[in-house]
Design an enzyme around this catalytic site. Structure first.
Site, PDB file in Angstrom:
ATOM      1  N   HIS A 124       0.848  -1.190   0.000  1.00 20.68           N
ATOM      2  CA  HIS A 124       0.000   0.000   0.000  1.00 20.68           C
ATOM      3  C   HIS A 124       0.876   1.230   0.000  1.00 20.68           C
ATOM      4  O   HIS A 124       1.942   1.217   0.637  1.00 20.68           O
ATOM      5  CB  HIS A 124      -0.909  -0.004   1.244  1.00 20.68           C
ATOM      6  CG  HIS A 124      -2.075   0.897   1.112  1.00 20.68           C
ATOM      7  ND1 HIS A 124      -1.993   2.237   1.392  1.00 20.68           N
ATOM      8  CD2 HIS A 124      -3.343   0.652   0.690  1.00 20.68           C
ATOM      9  CE1 HIS A 124      -3.181   2.774   1.161  1.00 20.68           C
ATOM     10  NE2 HIS A 124      -4.010   1.849   0.735  1.00 20.68           N
TER      11      HIS A 124
ATOM     12  N   ASP B 102      -7.973  -5.638   0.381  1.00 21.43           N
ATOM     13  CA  ASP B 102      -8.445  -6.455  -0.732  1.00 21.43           C
ATOM     14  C   ASP B 102      -8.026  -7.909  -0.639  1.00 21.43           C
ATOM     15  O   ASP B 102      -8.531  -8.751  -1.377  1.00 21.43           O
ATOM     16  CB  ASP B 102      -7.927  -5.874  -2.055  1.00 21.43           C
ATOM     17  CG  ASP B 102      -8.626  -4.581  -2.372  1.00 21.43           C
ATOM     18  OD1 ASP B 102      -9.810  -4.483  -2.013  1.00 21.43           O
ATOM     19  OD2 ASP B 102      -7.989  -3.681  -2.926  1.00 21.43           O
TER      20      ASP B 102
HETATM   21  N1  ACO Z   1       4.030  -7.577  -4.743  1.00 23.51           N
HETATM   22  C1  ACO Z   1       5.360  -7.566  -4.930  1.00 23.51           C
HETATM   23  N2  ACO Z   1       6.142  -6.488  -4.785  1.00 23.51           N
HETATM   24  C2  ACO Z   1       5.535  -5.351  -4.426  1.00 23.51           C
HETATM   25  C3  ACO Z   1       4.139  -5.281  -4.193  1.00 23.51           C
HETATM   26  C4  ACO Z   1       3.378  -6.449  -4.362  1.00 23.51           C
HETATM   27  N3  ACO Z   1       2.068  -6.451  -4.165  1.00 23.51           N
HETATM   28  N4  ACO Z   1       3.826  -4.005  -3.852  1.00 23.51           N
HETATM   29  C5  ACO Z   1       4.970  -3.299  -3.864  1.00 23.51           C
HETATM   30  N5  ACO Z   1       5.994  -4.111  -4.193  1.00 23.51           N
HETATM   31  C6  ACO Z   1       7.422  -3.745  -4.245  1.00 23.51           C
HETATM   32  C7  ACO Z   1       7.731  -2.882  -5.464  1.00 23.51           C
HETATM   33  O1  ACO Z   1       8.107  -3.672  -6.564  1.00 23.51           O
HETATM   34  C8  ACO Z   1       8.876  -2.043  -4.937  1.00 23.51           C
HETATM   35  O2  ACO Z   1      10.032  -2.828  -4.921  1.00 23.51           O
HETATM   36  P1  ACO Z   1      11.491  -2.145  -5.207  1.00 23.51           P
HETATM   37  O3  ACO Z   1      11.686  -1.137  -4.106  1.00 23.51           O
HETATM   38  O4  ACO Z   1      12.428  -3.285  -5.173  1.00 23.51           O
HETATM   39  O5  ACO Z   1      11.374  -1.525  -6.577  1.00 23.51           O
HETATM   40  C9  ACO Z   1       8.492  -1.788  -3.468  1.00 23.51           C
HETATM   41  O6  ACO Z   1       7.682  -2.921  -3.113  1.00 23.51           O
HETATM   42  C10 ACO Z   1       7.723  -0.496  -3.242  1.00 23.51           C
HETATM   43  O7  ACO Z   1       6.527  -0.528  -3.976  1.00 23.51           O
HETATM   44  P2  ACO Z   1       5.971   0.635  -4.908  1.00 23.51           P
HETATM   45  O8  ACO Z   1       5.275   0.011  -6.086  1.00 23.51           O
HETATM   46  O9  ACO Z   1       7.035   1.630  -5.169  1.00 23.51           O
HETATM   47  O10 ACO Z   1       4.920   1.279  -3.939  1.00 23.51           O
HETATM   48  P3  ACO Z   1       3.691   2.148  -4.346  1.00 23.51           P
HETATM   49  O11 ACO Z   1       3.328   2.897  -3.141  1.00 23.51           O
HETATM   50  O12 ACO Z   1       3.940   2.910  -5.603  1.00 23.51           O
HETATM   51  O13 ACO Z   1       2.571   1.025  -4.691  1.00 23.51           O
HETATM   52  C11 ACO Z   1       0.674  -0.342  -4.644  1.00 23.51           C
HETATM   53  C12 ACO Z   1       1.537   0.693  -3.899  1.00 23.51           C
HETATM   54  C13 ACO Z   1       0.290   0.178  -6.037  1.00 23.51           C
HETATM   55  C14 ACO Z   1      -0.607  -0.580  -3.863  1.00 23.51           C
HETATM   56  C15 ACO Z   1       1.492  -1.661  -4.766  1.00 23.51           C
HETATM   57  O14 ACO Z   1       1.815  -2.126  -3.479  1.00 23.51           O
HETATM   58  C16 ACO Z   1       0.727  -2.742  -5.543  1.00 23.51           C
HETATM   59  O15 ACO Z   1       0.722  -2.732  -6.767  1.00 23.51           O
HETATM   60  N6  ACO Z   1       0.100  -3.711  -4.803  1.00 23.51           N
HETATM   61  C17 ACO Z   1      -0.683  -4.751  -5.456  1.00 23.51           C
HETATM   62  C18 ACO Z   1      -2.023  -4.220  -5.865  1.00 23.51           C
HETATM   63  C19 ACO Z   1      -2.933  -3.967  -4.699  1.00 23.51           C
HETATM   64  O16 ACO Z   1      -3.128  -4.826  -3.842  1.00 23.51           O
HETATM   65  N7  ACO Z   1      -3.562  -2.775  -4.694  1.00 23.51           N
HETATM   66  C20 ACO Z   1      -4.549  -2.437  -3.691  1.00 23.51           C
HETATM   67  C21 ACO Z   1      -4.160  -1.205  -2.954  1.00 23.51           C
HETATM   68  S1  ACO Z   1      -5.313  -0.977  -1.655  1.00 23.51           S
HETATM   69  C22 ACO Z   1      -6.670  -0.309  -2.371  1.00 23.51           C
HETATM   70  O17 ACO Z   1      -6.671   0.328  -3.395  1.00 23.51           O
HETATM   71  C23 ACO Z   1      -7.903  -0.550  -1.649  1.00 23.51           C
END
Ligand code: ACO
Length: 436
Positions: A313, A371
């Site tokens: 998140h 979720d």
């Molecule tokens: N699985 C694997 N790796 C992940 C995940 C994940 N679900 N989420 C983040 N990471 C990793 C990224 O690859 C990144 O790694 P790095 O530092 O080696 O490059 C690090 O964790 C930081 O993540 P970011 O993507 O930079 O964080 P951001 O805040 O931009 O993204 C997001 C947040 C979009 C929610 C992301 O965690 C994601 O895509 N999760 C999966 C989708 C999801 O469950 N979304 C629901 C959000 S809650 C809602 O809307 C109700």
């Protein structure tokens, strides 16, 4: 806004004139540096795509402490609201700032209940969609179309219009979502029933048919009501910011909320509950719990583009408090339905355990979000997977409209208009086509 005695000073390594910037303190959370006059003072913009360090507005509605894993609606912890209040009380709280007393609750419930029908012509609008249309495609269209039916509540400068539009949206979303569902399965639409609760009425419109009586299960009704409470607002997330930006042009509330629905659809936002359940199905098909290790390996491989959906998140760097409550509801619903041994729930628990112990997830502070479990609950209730995000939109409508009305009610509000760092071609002349 309360100004701090401290000021931020921005200095330049080329000896340019430093500028002092005011700092404001909120009631909770980090202070903010006011950069509104920065361009006038320095001729420079700030650069923050993705709003990593930018507060886009002032708000008094919802507060998240991502490090602690805390979520407050108007100051009240989500755990207390989910345990002691129902969704319409939560709507009253978000819209008007206070939980209702018994009289206010009865009045608000009555008002919402008496706005649940939609114009009969909505049915004809629906018929234009293919039967296999995604419910979010239908919802984006239907919510936007509401503005064509309610000309008496589209003037956002009028507080009365804003209030009635809020009530109409909260009241009609369940009807529209249920209609979108009934259309895709070819069943007759069920009219709302005023003797049922908000969640009970939604279950009735979804699962009843005119052929026999439908009895609402109190456990499922409570579970759905909890899903609605947990999704009701989440401060300045992508869809809420979309609603604010769209509404800042002065467009009508139905159009602004339709923009929020469109934004919520994406898999990085509201579409994650659908994506999380599909991910569990895929692991299940591939061999279930035994395949978790292989799946986690793919998630950690940067070239695979595979994410653990329902994990991570932007704000929570701790367990999402809504995920804990949703896990509890999940157990209750599966118990009620005799599905305690549901293989997907077992798989989700095993996946969560492994991920929470894995260095990749621990070091990035990736925890389950709301979720991760909400899809399992909804599937158990009988809600088809493609409808999950539409249910999220239904619940989030109150947050969107409360945030929109807060913005419009602020005498200082301006149209949202970000700036850019231009990296394209400098000015050049068009050559005749023969010379290009
Ligand atoms: N699985 C694997 N790796 C992940 C995940 C994940 N679900 N989420 C983040 N990471 C990793 C990224 O690859 C990144 O790694 P790095 O530092 O080696 O490059 C690090 O964790 C930081 O993540 P970011 O993507 O930079 O964080 P951001 O805040 O931009 O993204 C997001 C947040 C979009 C929610 C992301 O965690 C994601 O895509 N999760 C999966 C989708 C999801 O469950 N979304 C629901 C959000 S809650 C809602 O809307 C109700």
């Amino acid at each position: 806004m309360k100004a701090s005695d401290t000021k931020a000073t921005l200095s330049f390594s080329n000896g340019g004139q430093p500028v002092d910037l005011p700092i404001y303190k909120g009631t909770l959370g980090p202070d903010v540096i006011d950069i509104r006059k920065l361009y006038a003072q320095t001729g420079m913009f700030t650069y923050d795509p993705g709003f990593m360090s930018t507060a886009s507005c002032e708000s008094a509605i919802t507060y998240i402490d991502g490090d602690k894993g805390e979520l407050l609606y108007r100051g009240y912890p989500i755990e207390q609201l989910a345990t002691n209040c129902d969704f319409l009380e939560t709507c009253h709280l978000l819209l008007y700032g206070e939980l209702p007393n018994a009289g206010q609750k009865a009045k608000f419930t009555d008002t919402v209940t008496h706005h649940t029908m939609v114009n009969e012509q909505m049915q004809f609008f629906l018929r234009g969609f293919r039967r296999d249309a995604h419910p979010m495609a239908i919802m984006t269209g239907l919510v936007g179309a509401l503005s064509a039916f309610y000309h008496d509540s589209t003037d956002i400068t009028n507080p009365k219009h804003r209030e009635i539009a809020a009530v109409r949206l909260i009241a009609k979303m369940p009807t529209l979502v249920a209609m979108a569902y009934k259309y895709t399965v070819g069943q007759p639409y069920m009219y709302p029933r005023n003797d049922l609760s908000y969640a009970g009425n939604f279950l009735h419109m979804m699962f009843a048919t005119p052929c026999e009586e439908y009895k609402v299960s109190p456990v499922l009704e409570r579970a759905l009501d909890r899903i609605f409470i947990l999704h009701a607002d989440h401060e300045q997330n992508a869809s809420t910011s979309t609603v604010r930006l769209c509404g800042s042009s002065g467009t009508n509330p139905f159009a602004a909320i339709a923009a929020g629905v469109a934004c919520l659809w994406g898999p990085a936002h509201g579409g994650a509950n659908e994506a999380a359940l599909n991910m569990l199905y895929d692991i299940q098909k591939a061999g279930g719990v035994d395949k978790i290790g292989e799946f986690i390996k793919q998630v950690k491989d940067k070239n695979s583009n595979v994410k653990l959906m329902g994990f991570g998140h932007r704000v929570y760097k701790n367990y999402d408090p809504r995920a804990k409550l949703m896990q509890e509801t999940c157990r209750e619903v599966l118990g009620e339905l005799g599905l305690e041994n549901d293989p997907l729930f077992k798989l989700a628990m095993a996946l969560e355990k492994i991920a929470l112990e894995d260095e990749y997830f621990v070091s990035r502070k990736l925890y389950p979000n709301v979720d991760f479990y909400s899809g399992i609950v909804q599937r158990a209730i009988g809600i088809p997977v493609p409808l999950f995000t539409a249910i999220f939109a239904l619940a989030r409508t109150v947050g969107w409209i409360a945030q929109l009305n807060e913005m419009i009610g602020d005498p200082d509000y301006k149209i949202g208009r970000p700036r850019q760092l231009f990296e394209g071609s400098p000015k050049r002349d068009v050559k005749p086509i023969s010379a290009r």
